[in-house]
Design an enzyme around this catalytic site. Structure first.
Site, short mmCIF file in Angstrom:
data_model
loop_
_atom_site.label_atom_id
_atom_site.label_comp_id
_atom_site.label_asym_id
_atom_site.label_seq_id
_atom_site.Cartn_x
_atom_site.Cartn_y
_atom_site.Cartn_z
N HIS A 179 0.85 -1.18 0.00
CA HIS A 179 0.00 0.00 0.00
C HIS A 179 0.89 1.24 0.00
O HIS A 179 2.13 1.14 -0.08
CB HIS A 179 -0.96 -0.02 1.19
CG HIS A 179 -0.29 -0.24 2.52
ND1 HIS A 179 0.56 0.68 3.09
CD2 HIS A 179 -0.33 -1.29 3.38
CE1 HIS A 179 1.00 0.23 4.25
NE2 HIS A 179 0.48 -0.97 4.45
N GLU A 180 0.27 2.41 0.11
CA GLU A 180 1.02 3.66 0.02
C GLU A 180 2.11 3.77 1.08
O GLU A 180 3.14 4.40 0.86
CB GLU A 180 0.07 4.85 0.13
CG GLU A 180 -0.85 5.03 -1.06
CD GLU A 180 -2.17 4.28 -0.88
OE1 GLU A 180 -2.22 3.32 -0.08
OE2 GLU A 180 -3.16 4.68 -1.52
N HIS A 215 4.03 1.34 2.24
CA HIS A 215 5.21 0.62 1.74
C HIS A 215 5.93 1.44 0.68
O HIS A 215 7.17 1.53 0.66
CB HIS A 215 4.81 -0.73 1.13
CG HIS A 215 4.24 -1.70 2.10
ND1 HIS A 215 2.91 -2.08 2.07
CD2 HIS A 215 4.80 -2.39 3.11
CE1 HIS A 215 2.69 -2.97 3.03
NE2 HIS A 215 3.82 -3.17 3.68
N GLN A 234 7.17 -16.08 11.62
CA GLN A 234 6.64 -15.09 12.54
C GLN A 234 5.14 -15.20 12.76
O GLN A 234 4.54 -14.38 13.45
CB GLN A 234 6.99 -13.68 12.06
CG GLN A 234 6.28 -13.22 10.81
CD GLN A 234 6.88 -11.94 10.26
OE1 GLN A 234 8.04 -11.92 9.80
NE2 GLN A 234 6.12 -10.86 10.28
N LYS A 271 4.70 2.30 12.16
CA LYS A 271 3.44 1.70 12.61
C LYS A 271 3.72 0.48 13.47
O LYS A 271 3.06 0.24 14.48
CB LYS A 271 2.56 1.31 11.42
CG LYS A 271 1.21 0.73 11.87
CD LYS A 271 0.33 0.36 10.69
CE LYS A 271 0.70 -0.99 10.14
NZ LYS A 271 0.27 -2.10 11.05
N ASP A 272 4.71 -0.31 13.07
CA ASP A 272 5.15 -1.45 13.88
C ASP A 272 6.26 -0.95 14.82
O ASP A 272 7.43 -1.28 14.66
CB ASP A 272 5.65 -2.57 12.98
CG ASP A 272 4.54 -3.14 12.11
OD1 ASP A 272 3.56 -3.66 12.67
OD2 ASP A 272 4.64 -3.05 10.88
N SER A 297 -1.86 -3.84 5.39
CA SER A 297 -2.36 -4.88 4.49
C SER A 297 -3.59 -5.56 5.06
O SER A 297 -4.46 -6.01 4.32
CB SER A 297 -1.26 -5.91 4.21
OG SER A 297 -0.16 -5.30 3.57
#
Length: 280
Positions: free
Chosen positions: A34-35, A37, A61, A151-152, A188
């Site tokens: 997405h944007e 990335h 993971q 974000k992560d 995602s």
């Protein structure tokens, strides 16, 4: 833009770029881009000469009851987005290429302390899978720079500690979270949301912001603030996983003396797990 699927091909191209004196930038992803990335790739272009993006849904993971099989794989669309953004090389290996002996016998990289709370508490083994595969990719590519999204937040902190502890000569750059116009963090997994859930989803970030504003105004009863936030999430049909007010550096739960605070939250909306954060 080229796409390769084997480590041998990858290393051959990296060696060619090294001979040219190129500065290598690496953007690790699991695809379904997405944007957010693409912003990582665009940022990478300003930090080096040759940008490599990996697309690999890493089974190590994912937990036993998580969405590995359902995770969207959209390689052709991802390739087009990356080509349009100016990315130079895509590395899209199979699981057999990365784990030829299987995952049970795979050597693993464990980052202590930072991985024990928040997502680490609710997803046992997740960060070991992340740190292991990122180390492997770093060893394959040996980039000068690697770009990750904030974000992560916990993942980024884990990677920074791992790189520091293991003396990896790689500059780690974090990019602010990309958001839709209503504030929802781009992910995602947003594609799993029904239209009704998508309309509710921005409330997660709104509640994080509301809590942050209370802290800015001087409230320091973090236990009470957490209870209030979780109650609001439930009112909006979320199932809270965790809502933690933490020290931005150590990720330990904050106390009244903590100077820099990050709010980290995860919640289920229907069957979709959303995460977000905000640093004060």
């Amino acid at each position: 833009m080229n796409t390769v699927h084997t480590i041998k091909e990858l290393r051959s191209i990296v060696a060619q770029q090294r001979k040219k004196g190129q500065r290598i930038v690496f953007v690790p992803t699991m695809g379904n881009l997405h944007e957010g990335h693409i912003a990582l790739v665009t940022e990478g272009l300003s930090h080096g000469d040759f940008v490599i993006t990996s697309i690999f849904v890493n089974p190590l993971q994912f937990g036993a009851n998580e969405d590995l099989d359902a995770y969207p794989r959209t390689l052709e669309q991802d390739q087009q987005k990356l080509a349009d953004a100016g990315n130079h090389l895509v590395f899209a290996p199979s699981a057999n290429e990365i784990y030829p002996q299987g995952m049970e016998s795979q050597s693993k990289v464990i980052v202590p302390e930072l991985t024990e709370l928040h997502c680490g508490a609710s997803r046992p083994g997740h960060f070991t899978g992340v740190s292991t595969v990122v180390t492997m990719l770093f060893n394959m590519i040996q980039p000068d720079v690697a770009i990750f999204g904030e974000k992560d937040y916990q993942q980024l902190a884990v990677i920074r500690k791992m790189v520091k502890d293991l003396f990896m000569p790689i500059e780690i750059i974090g990019l602010p979270t990309a958001r839709d116009t209503d504030g929802l963090a781009k992910s995602s997994r947003n594609g799993y949301l029904s239209p009704e859930e998508r309309a509710i989803a921005p409330r997660l970030y709104e509640i994080i912001n509301l809590t942050a504003e209370k802290i800015r105004q001087g409230q320091r009863d973090f236990t009470q603030l957490t209870r209030e936030a979780e109650s609001l999430l439930k009112e909006h049909h979320f199932k809270p996983d965790y809502f933690n007010i933490a020290d931005s550096s150590t990720l330990e739960l904050a106390d009244k003396t903590t100077q820099s605070i990050t709010i980290l939250a995860a919640a289920f909306l229907g069957g979709t797990r959303l995460i977000d954060n905000l640093t004060i």
